[in-house]
Design an enzyme around this catalytic site. Sequence first.
Site, PDB file in Angstrom:
ATOM      1  N   TYR A 292      27.541  -6.092  12.637  1.00 30.31           N
ATOM      2  CA  TYR A 292      26.224  -5.786  13.106  1.00 30.31           C
ATOM      3  C   TYR A 292      26.322  -4.963  14.185  1.00 30.31           C
ATOM      4  O   TYR A 292      25.302  -4.066  14.412  1.00 30.31           O
ATOM      5  CB  TYR A 292      25.218  -6.976  13.384  1.00 30.31           C
ATOM      6  CG  TYR A 292      24.854  -7.499  11.985  1.00 30.31           C
ATOM      7  CD1 TYR A 292      23.767  -6.957  11.141  1.00 30.31           C
ATOM      8  CD2 TYR A 292      25.337  -8.899  11.322  1.00 30.31           C
ATOM      9  CE1 TYR A 292      23.252  -7.381  10.020  1.00 30.31           C
ATOM     10  CE2 TYR A 292      24.986  -9.438  10.196  1.00 30.31           C
ATOM     11  CZ  TYR A 292      23.721  -8.468   9.513  1.00 30.31           C
ATOM     12  OH  TYR A 292      23.404  -8.720   8.420  1.00 30.31           O
TER      13      TYR A 292
ATOM     14  N   HIS B 292      13.113  -8.922   7.328  1.00 38.88           N
ATOM     15  CA  HIS B 292      14.627  -9.101   7.296  1.00 38.88           C
ATOM     16  C   HIS B 292      15.185  -9.329   8.637  1.00 38.88           C
ATOM     17  O   HIS B 292      16.373  -9.173   8.902  1.00 38.88           O
ATOM     18  CB  HIS B 292      15.462  -8.410   6.403  1.00 38.88           C
ATOM     19  CG  HIS B 292      15.147  -8.739   5.030  1.00 38.88           C
ATOM     20  ND1 HIS B 292      15.239  -7.842   3.816  1.00 38.88           N
ATOM     21  CD2 HIS B 292      14.285  -9.907   4.358  1.00 38.88           C
ATOM     22  CE1 HIS B 292      15.030  -8.457   2.754  1.00 38.88           C
ATOM     23  NE2 HIS B 292      14.443  -9.684   2.954  1.00 38.88           N
TER      24      HIS B 292
ATOM     25  N   ARG C 172      26.389  -1.479  12.622  1.00 40.98           N
ATOM     26  CA  ARG C 172      25.137  -1.022  12.128  1.00 40.98           C
ATOM     27  C   ARG C 172      24.146  -0.607  13.323  1.00 40.98           C
ATOM     28  O   ARG C 172      23.217   0.233  13.149  1.00 40.98           O
ATOM     29  CB  ARG C 172      24.257  -2.412  11.322  1.00 40.98           C
ATOM     30  CG  ARG C 172      25.014  -2.972  10.152  1.00 40.98           C
ATOM     31  CD  ARG C 172      24.983  -2.135   9.118  1.00 40.98           C
ATOM     32  NE  ARG C 172      26.098  -1.197   9.026  1.00 40.98           N
ATOM     33  CZ  ARG C 172      27.322  -1.049   8.855  1.00 40.98           C
ATOM     34  NH1 ARG C 172      27.910  -2.173   9.119  1.00 40.98           N
ATOM     35  NH2 ARG C 172      28.192   0.027   9.290  1.00 40.98           N
TER      36      ARG C 172
ATOM     37  N   GLY D 257      11.713   3.104  -1.391  1.00 44.41           N
ATOM     38  CA  GLY D 257      13.326   2.968  -1.370  1.00 44.41           C
ATOM     39  C   GLY D 257      13.783   1.595  -1.187  1.00 44.41           C
ATOM     40  O   GLY D 257      14.613   1.309  -0.403  1.00 44.41           O
ATOM     41  N   THR D 258      13.361   0.805  -2.199  1.00 46.17           N
ATOM     42  CA  THR D 258      13.812  -0.449  -2.434  1.00 46.17           C
ATOM     43  C   THR D 258      14.167  -0.598  -3.916  1.00 46.17           C
ATOM     44  O   THR D 258      13.278  -0.235  -4.720  1.00 46.17           O
ATOM     45  CB  THR D 258      12.970  -1.731  -1.858  1.00 46.17           C
ATOM     46  OG1 THR D 258      13.160  -2.982  -2.225  1.00 46.17           O
ATOM     47  CG2 THR D 258      11.294  -1.467  -2.315  1.00 46.17           C
TER      48      THR D 258
ATOM     49  N   GLN E 193      11.871  -4.227   4.928  1.00 47.49           N
ATOM     50  CA  GLN E 193      12.973  -4.957   4.789  1.00 47.49           C
ATOM     51  C   GLN E 193      14.221  -4.433   5.789  1.00 47.49           C
ATOM     52  O   GLN E 193      15.193  -4.959   5.757  1.00 47.49           O
ATOM     53  CB  GLN E 193      13.709  -4.899   3.171  1.00 47.49           C
ATOM     54  CG  GLN E 193      12.702  -5.303   2.321  1.00 47.49           C
ATOM     55  CD  GLN E 193      12.987  -5.214   0.840  1.00 47.49           C
ATOM     56  OE1 GLN E 193      13.889  -5.832   0.115  1.00 47.49           O
ATOM     57  NE2 GLN E 193      12.414  -4.202   0.367  1.00 47.49           N
TER      58      GLN E 193
ATOM     59  N   ASP F 175      16.210  -1.690  11.204  1.00 45.26           N
ATOM     60  CA  ASP F 175      16.451  -0.500  11.906  1.00 45.26           C
ATOM     61  C   ASP F 175      14.782  -0.392  12.631  1.00 45.26           C
ATOM     62  O   ASP F 175      13.862  -1.401  12.143  1.00 45.26           O
ATOM     63  CB  ASP F 175      16.616   0.559  11.417  1.00 45.26           C
ATOM     64  CG  ASP F 175      15.492   1.313  10.406  1.00 45.26           C
ATOM     65  OD1 ASP F 175      14.496   1.469  10.519  1.00 45.26           O
ATOM     66  OD2 ASP F 175      16.191   1.813   9.313  1.00 45.26           O
TER      67      ASP F 175
HETATM   68  P1  NAD Z   1      18.758  -1.430  -1.548  1.00 39.31           P
HETATM   69  O1  NAD Z   1      20.083  -0.921  -1.241  1.00 39.31           O
HETATM   70  O2  NAD Z   1      18.795  -2.691  -2.600  1.00 39.31           O
HETATM   71  O3  NAD Z   1      17.983  -0.340  -2.476  1.00 39.31           O
HETATM   72  C1  NAD Z   1      17.815   0.960  -1.923  1.00 39.31           C
HETATM   73  C2  NAD Z   1      17.030   1.946  -2.631  1.00 39.31           C
HETATM   74  O4  NAD Z   1      16.599   3.110  -2.344  1.00 39.31           O
HETATM   75  C3  NAD Z   1      17.584   2.000  -4.219  1.00 39.31           C
HETATM   76  O5  NAD Z   1      17.038   1.864  -5.180  1.00 39.31           O
HETATM   77  C4  NAD Z   1      17.940   3.604  -4.091  1.00 39.31           C
HETATM   78  O6  NAD Z   1      18.062   4.104  -5.427  1.00 39.31           O
HETATM   79  C5  NAD Z   1      16.999   4.071  -3.336  1.00 39.31           C
HETATM   80  N1  NAD Z   1      16.902   5.089  -2.444  1.00 39.31           N
HETATM   81  C6  NAD Z   1      18.435   5.868  -2.067  1.00 39.31           C
HETATM   82  N2  NAD Z   1      18.122   6.747  -1.143  1.00 39.31           N
HETATM   83  C7  NAD Z   1      16.756   7.074  -1.561  1.00 39.31           C
HETATM   84  C8  NAD Z   1      15.956   8.192  -0.742  1.00 39.31           C
HETATM   85  N3  NAD Z   1      16.356   9.096   0.044  1.00 39.31           N
HETATM   86  N4  NAD Z   1      14.418   7.877  -0.861  1.00 39.31           N
HETATM   87  C9  NAD Z   1      13.921   6.875  -1.570  1.00 39.31           C
HETATM   88  N5  NAD Z   1      14.679   6.045  -2.219  1.00 39.31           N
HETATM   89  C10 NAD Z   1      16.100   5.958  -2.278  1.00 39.31           C
HETATM   90  O7  NAD Z   1      17.809  -1.762  -0.293  1.00 39.31           O
HETATM   91  P2  NAD Z   1      16.671  -2.931  -0.091  1.00 39.31           P
HETATM   92  O8  NAD Z   1      15.792  -3.150  -1.492  1.00 39.31           O
HETATM   93  O9  NAD Z   1      16.135  -2.647   1.028  1.00 39.31           O
HETATM   94  O10 NAD Z   1      17.606  -4.093  -0.029  1.00 39.31           O
HETATM   95  C11 NAD Z   1      18.805  -4.084   0.742  1.00 39.31           C
HETATM   96  C12 NAD Z   1      18.785  -5.042   2.137  1.00 39.31           C
HETATM   97  O11 NAD Z   1      19.729  -4.473   2.866  1.00 39.31           O
HETATM   98  C13 NAD Z   1      17.455  -5.042   2.925  1.00 39.31           C
HETATM   99  O12 NAD Z   1      17.174  -6.451   2.971  1.00 39.31           O
HETATM  100  C14 NAD Z   1      17.710  -4.373   4.196  1.00 39.31           C
HETATM  101  O13 NAD Z   1      17.449  -5.194   5.097  1.00 39.31           O
HETATM  102  C15 NAD Z   1      19.200  -4.291   4.443  1.00 39.31           C
HETATM  103  N6  NAD Z   1      19.533  -2.829   5.024  1.00 39.31           N
HETATM  104  C16 NAD Z   1      18.640  -2.415   5.722  1.00 39.31           C
HETATM  105  C17 NAD Z   1      19.082  -0.912   6.163  1.00 39.31           C
HETATM  106  C18 NAD Z   1      18.263  -0.414   7.242  1.00 39.31           C
HETATM  107  O14 NAD Z   1      17.733  -1.118   8.284  1.00 39.31           O
HETATM  108  N7  NAD Z   1      18.236   0.994   7.413  1.00 39.31           N
HETATM  109  C19 NAD Z   1      20.055  -0.335   5.545  1.00 39.31           C
HETATM  110  C20 NAD Z   1      20.853  -0.852   4.725  1.00 39.31           C
HETATM  111  C21 NAD Z   1      20.548  -2.174   4.268  1.00 39.31           C
END
Ligand code: NAD
Length: 233
Positions: free
Chosen positions: A62, A113, A65, A179-180, A95, A98
């Site tokens: 973390y 989250h 991150r 983006g999920t 979710q 950041d």
């Molecule tokens: P996920 O990684 O499961 O899914 C990400 C989705 O975003 C995918 O479907 C992908 O196709 C799509 N994607 C990729 N690039 C994109 C773009 N430029 N524009 C729009 N969509 C795009 O992510 P999730 O569903 O959020 O679940 C993963 C977990 O990981 C979450 O709980 C989150 O807390 C954590 N996480 C957070 C961060 C952050 O805070 N930035 C980063 C990584 C993971």
Amino acid sequence: MSSKGGRRMRDRVVFLTGAGTSVESGLPTFRGSDGLWEGQSLEDVASPSAWAKNPAGVLAFYDARRRAVLAAQPNAAHDAIAALENTCDVIVITQNIDDLHERAGSTNVLHIHGEVLKARSTVDPNLVYPLSKPTIEIGDLCEKGSQLRPHVVFFEEEVIALKEARKAMRSAHRVVVVGTSLQVYPAASLVYEAPSDADRYFVSPDKQGVPNGYMLLRGKATAEVPRLLQEWQ
Ligand code: NAD
């Protein structure tokens, strides 16, 4: 705008955002095509058992991150969502751990989250502290003397403010999911809390995984979100 009892009311727009929203700010999603994060299983770095076995390893994961978040900037999707507050009631359920929604100017953000820029006590989950440095060290203690951990939800832990998030979804006139992958529960189940007469959009570069009742806006967050919100002006 909608009209109720003769009074014009601002539309309530609820966003459910995930890791894909921050990809174009340089923050990668956790899952690669092999389902692993830099070769490690996520359960090995972000679970209660990982914390019990190897707290230093979890903290290091973390810390990395957190450094990446501190170096990143909000992108056009975060900016457009924040600017919509000028004309609509906006709630962001994210979710993401950041703070890019807040830095873009969003004022009503539910981090279901958790938040990587905060630490919390391991004996009292209500003791949450903003971090003044990029790392949490072994030996950093809360005011009750227990080790601090990242204020993030590990696998198998309860999500934060789920009740509030459900309530927000149920009150929406428009919902935009961005983006999920909707693979993580219970966050994913929130999409089905939206009223069936709400306008519902799903922004994704993939054509798979669109929830029932949602219109796919296929493309990247920085293109599709500003384009959609511009149409509402
Ligand atoms: P996920 O990684 O499961 O899914 C990400 C989705 O975003 C995918 O479907 C992908 O196709 C799509 N994607 C990729 N690039 C994109 C773009 N430029 N524009 C729009 N969509 C795009 O992510 P999730 O569903 O959020 O679940 C993963 C977990 O990981 C979450 O709980 C989150 O807390 C954590 N996480 C957070 C961060 C952050 O805070 N930035 C980063 C990584 C993971």
